[in-house]
Every structure is written in structure tokens, then in C-alpha cells.
Design a protein around this motif. Structure first.
Motif, short mmCIF file in Angstrom:
data_model
loop_
_atom_site.label_atom_id
_atom_site.label_comp_id
_atom_site.label_asym_id
_atom_site.label_seq_id
_atom_site.Cartn_x
_atom_site.Cartn_y
_atom_site.Cartn_z
N ASP A 173 0.82 -1.22 0.00
CA ASP A 173 0.00 0.00 0.00
C ASP A 173 0.85 1.27 0.00
N GLU B 137 5.55 -1.23 -8.99
CA GLU B 137 5.65 -0.55 -10.28
C GLU B 137 7.01 0.07 -10.56
N CYS C 25 1.16 6.72 -8.43
CA CYS C 25 1.24 5.47 -9.18
C CYS C 25 0.08 5.35 -10.17
N ASP D 49 -2.42 3.48 -10.27
CA ASP D 49 -3.74 3.34 -9.65
C ASP D 49 -4.20 4.62 -8.96
N ARG E 176 -2.75 6.17 -6.47
CA ARG E 176 -2.30 6.28 -5.07
C ARG E 176 -0.88 6.83 -5.00
#
Length: 162
Positions: free
Chosen positions: A43, A49, A142, A144, A146
């Protein structure tokens, strides 16, 4: 791309502090602290990545820098034979963890999809002991959406007596 705000940066720094408390609490309760730590690293750190530059507070020698999730997990919860010196920083059962960004007026710089903070992290253990470390965090937005750490450097404050 969603612009990074200071509120975003403060939220992810608080999430990091809360994660340190959570790992120790699960450990103290006899739960699967290793799985909790692994999920929290996913998280909060950009190992999936990207490349993460991580120099933990108490890491030293050939394993001072943790460029893999395996190395980060070992630092936080120990038990990896590739990192025999790790004691499990998150297992100190921290009950209060907080931060300040004090390197400038607000201690946060935002540059596109990167945010940089510098200041201190403070942690208080269940036994009442307290530490303060100097920290620099670099977060990346990132895929996504986040924010995750792509660089984390922490160290004990300099003391001319050492």
C-alpha cells in the motif's frame, strides 16, 4: 493525472505512521503480523511498479539500502536469513507515531507526480520509550492513482557527541 495536494501527502504520511502502529499491535496480539506488514508495504511503497530507494533508520553494512520488498519486509518484521541483522523495527510495539515536515515553511515540495517531504518521525513504544528520527520521504503518484514511497531515508539525528 490527478494533481498531488498537500492534503494527499499528509494523508499518506499519516497512513505510514498508522501502519507502524498496526504491525506492532498485530504482533503483540499474536496475529499474522508478517501478512499485515506485507500488505502495508504494498500500500505504501512503490516496489510493484517502480524502484524504491529505502535507507531505514537502523539498517547498516551491506544491507543498509533496501531496494526490494523482501528487504523492506525484513527491516520491519525481521526473520529473513538474507538480512540477519534485522530486529524488526515495527515489532517494538509502537503505540503512538507522528511526524512533522519542518525543512521549510510546510516541509512539502510538489513537482508534478512527485512529492518530497523532510522533517522528523516520532514513535512512542508501549513501554513508554520514545525515539525521533530525521526523515526524507519522496512519494510518486502510481498508475492506480495512489501515492507511494519511491524514496525513504531516515536516520538518527546528528549529535556532535557521537
Amino acid at each position: 493525472m490527478i494533481p498531488i495536494t498537500e492534503d494527499d501527502v499528509n494523508a499518506v504520511q499519516q497512513a505510514w505512521c498508522d501502519a507502524l502502529i498496526r504491525i506492532g499491535a498485530v504482533h503483540a496480539e499474536g496475529g499474522d503480523f508478517r501478512a499485515v506488514a506485507s500488505a502495508l508495504i504494498d500500500d505504501l511503497y512503490d516496489y510493484a511498479e517502480g524502484t524504491v530507494f529505502f535507507k531505514p533508520t537502523l539498517a547498516f553494512g551491506k544491507n543498509a539500502f533496501r531496494s526490494t520488498k523482501q528487504g523492506a519486509l525484513s527491516y520491519f518484521v525481521a526473520g529473513d536469513p538474507d538480512f540477519p541483522e534485522d530486529k524488526g523495527f515495527a515489532l517494538n510495539h509502537w503505540v503512538k507515531v507522528w511526524y512533522d515536515n519542518n525543512a521549510a515553511e510546510n516541509g512539502i515540495q510538489i513537482h508534478g507526480n512527485i512529492a518530497i517531504t523532510m522533517g522528523n518521525v516520532y514513535a512512542q513504544s508501549a513501554s513508554g520509550g520514545e525515539i525521533m528520527v530525521d526523515k526524507t520521504f519522496v512519494f510518486r503518484r502510481c498508475a492506480d492513482g495512489r501515492l507511494r514511497l519511491c524514496a525513504h531515508k531516515s536516520a538518527p539525528p546528528y549529535s556532535p557527541d557521537n
